[in-house]
Design an enzyme around this catalytic site. Structure first.
Site, short mmCIF file in Angstrom:
data_model
loop_
_atom_site.label_atom_id
_atom_site.label_comp_id
_atom_site.label_asym_id
_atom_site.label_seq_id
_atom_site.Cartn_x
_atom_site.Cartn_y
_atom_site.Cartn_z
N HIS A 195 -9.99 1.55 4.73
CA HIS A 195 -8.69 1.75 5.40
C HIS A 195 -8.88 2.80 6.50
O HIS A 195 -9.62 3.76 6.32
CB HIS A 195 -7.64 2.21 4.38
CG HIS A 195 -6.25 2.18 4.94
ND1 HIS A 195 -5.77 3.15 5.79
CD2 HIS A 195 -5.25 1.28 4.80
CE1 HIS A 195 -4.53 2.85 6.14
NE2 HIS A 195 -4.19 1.72 5.55
N GLU A 230 -6.10 -4.81 10.66
CA GLU A 230 -5.08 -3.76 10.76
C GLU A 230 -5.41 -2.86 11.94
O GLU A 230 -6.15 -1.88 11.80
CB GLU A 230 -5.03 -2.96 9.45
CG GLU A 230 -3.91 -1.96 9.45
CD GLU A 230 -3.55 -1.47 8.06
OE1 GLU A 230 -2.53 -1.93 7.54
OE2 GLU A 230 -4.29 -0.65 7.51
N ASN A 271 0.87 -1.19 0.00
CA ASN A 271 0.00 0.00 0.00
C ASN A 271 0.90 1.23 0.00
O ASN A 271 1.44 1.61 1.04
CB ASN A 271 -0.91 -0.03 1.24
CG ASN A 271 -1.76 1.22 1.35
OD1 ASN A 271 -1.91 1.97 0.39
ND2 ASN A 271 -2.33 1.45 2.53
N TRP A 272 1.03 1.83 -1.17
CA TRP A 272 1.93 2.98 -1.30
C TRP A 272 1.37 4.25 -0.68
O TRP A 272 2.07 5.25 -0.57
CB TRP A 272 2.22 3.24 -2.79
CG TRP A 272 3.27 2.37 -3.37
CD1 TRP A 272 3.99 1.39 -2.74
CD2 TRP A 272 3.72 2.39 -4.73
NE1 TRP A 272 4.87 0.82 -3.62
CE2 TRP A 272 4.73 1.40 -4.85
CE3 TRP A 272 3.39 3.14 -5.86
CZ2 TRP A 272 5.38 1.16 -6.06
CZ3 TRP A 272 4.03 2.90 -7.06
CH2 TRP A 272 5.03 1.92 -7.15
N LYS A 273 0.08 4.24 -0.36
CA LYS A 273 -0.57 5.46 0.14
C LYS A 273 -0.33 6.61 -0.86
O LYS A 273 -0.29 6.33 -2.04
CB LYS A 273 -0.09 5.78 1.56
CG LYS A 273 -0.22 4.55 2.47
CD LYS A 273 -0.07 4.84 3.92
CE LYS A 273 -0.22 3.52 4.69
NZ LYS A 273 -0.27 3.72 6.14
N GLY A 287 2.62 -1.08 4.34
CA GLY A 287 2.60 0.33 3.98
C GLY A 287 4.01 0.86 3.77
O GLY A 287 4.63 0.63 2.72
N GLY A 288 4.55 1.53 4.79
CA GLY A 288 5.85 2.18 4.71
C GLY A 288 6.94 1.36 4.04
O GLY A 288 7.65 1.85 3.16
N SER A 326 2.84 -1.80 10.55
CA SER A 326 4.29 -1.82 10.80
C SER A 326 4.96 -3.14 10.41
O SER A 326 5.88 -3.60 11.09
CB SER A 326 4.60 -1.50 12.27
OG SER A 326 4.12 -0.21 12.59
P1 PGA Z 1 2.44 0.53 7.68
O1 PGA Z 1 1.03 0.86 6.97
O2 PGA Z 1 2.92 -0.79 7.14
O3 PGA Z 1 3.33 1.68 7.31
O4 PGA Z 1 2.14 0.46 9.13
C1 PGA Z 1 0.08 -0.13 6.76
C2 PGA Z 1 -1.18 0.48 6.22
O5 PGA Z 1 -1.62 1.51 6.75
O6 PGA Z 1 -1.77 -0.04 5.29
#
Ligand code: PGA
Length: 251
Positions: free
Chosen positions: A92, A162, A8-10, A232-233, A211
């Site tokens: 989300h 999540e 998930n690149w956001k 995500g990150g 995370s």
């Molecule tokens: P994160 O994000 O891996 O940076 O915690 C996950 C997400 O919000 O989809």
């Protein structure tokens, strides 16, 4: 069940050029991985570009439920589908924080299924309270999303547990532990049994997100026994993301 790893690149990266370069690295690095499906959820402007120039499975990060019309700024499920998208994140917590409620998430999930794509439904509590083993928030999010969805379509949904507090950019920003994730995934599965019956519920992948990095990914899948991960990150760094995918593939 085949594992699913979703990037998930956001709202990243800043340019199409960077997006394509990162997608290419992901494509090359995951080409030989057969044990997991890798899905890249990229920002809207990069979707068709990546779909055209790579063989990656593409996801969108949001959708609007109406099929067409006067909805400035919104994007429909059929528009996503025609851009090469096969998966759409729904509910989300970062969208919920901007006003998406359970009723809206339900309408989005329905629209995604109707257009022949797979919804990635995110559920998770804001805060972990030990005295409440199965948070009401998670239960409500599941009930509201699935109520009224025909069983034949419900099995296409991917559920992601999540917890909001575990997302890397949240205040606590600390990953959950695999044991608690295992327990929570069992409770989610049990709730899905109630909603959809055993046969359908058993086919729905339950993923973990929050995370996830190259050090903890395999533990969540192995000890947490989830069917995959939402990253995500760490998905913005090709090397980290590829390590995550590879560590899950070796299990
Ligand atoms: P994160 O994000 O891996 O940076 O915690 C996950 C997400 O919000 O989809």
């Amino acid at each position: 069940m085949k594992k699913i790893i979703i990037a998930n690149w956001k709202m990243n990266p800043a340019t199409a050029r960077e997006a394509l370069a990162l997608a290419r690295k992901m494509e090359i690095g995951t080409a030989k991985i057969k044990k997991s499906d890798v899905v890249l959820a990229a920002p809207f402007p990069f979707l068709s570009l990546i779909a055209r120039h790579s063989s990656l499975k593409i996801g969108a990060q949001d959708v609007f439920w109406e099929p067409k019309g006067a909805f400035t700024g919104e994007v429909s499920a059929s528009q996503l589908r025609s851009a090469g998208v096969g998966f759409v994140i729904v509910g989300h917590s970062e969208r919920r924080r901007m006003g998406e409620n359970n009723a809206m998430a339900h309408k989005k999930l329905k629209a995604v299924l109707k257009a022949g794509m797979r919804p990635i439904l995110c559920v998770g509590e804001e805060e972990r309270k030990r005295e409440v083993p199965f948070p009401l928030t998670v239960r409500d999010e599941l009930h509201s999303a699935f109520t009224g969805i025909p069983k034949a379509l419900a099995k296409k949904v991917i559920v992601v547990y999540e917890p909001v507090w575990a997302i890397s950019t949240s205040k606590a920003g600390k990953a959950d532990n695999p044991r608690d994730v295992f327990e929570m995934s069992l409770m989610i599965r049990r709730e899905l049994f109630r909603l959809l019956g055993k046969r359908i519920a058993a086919q729905i992948p339950i993923l973990y997100g929050g995370s996830v990095d190259e050090k903890n990914a395999a533990q969540f899948v192995h000890e947490g026994r989830v069917d995959g991960l939402l990253v995500g990150g760490a998905s913005l760094h090709a090397e980290k993301f590829l390590k995550i995918v590879k560590s899950v593939a070796t299990l």
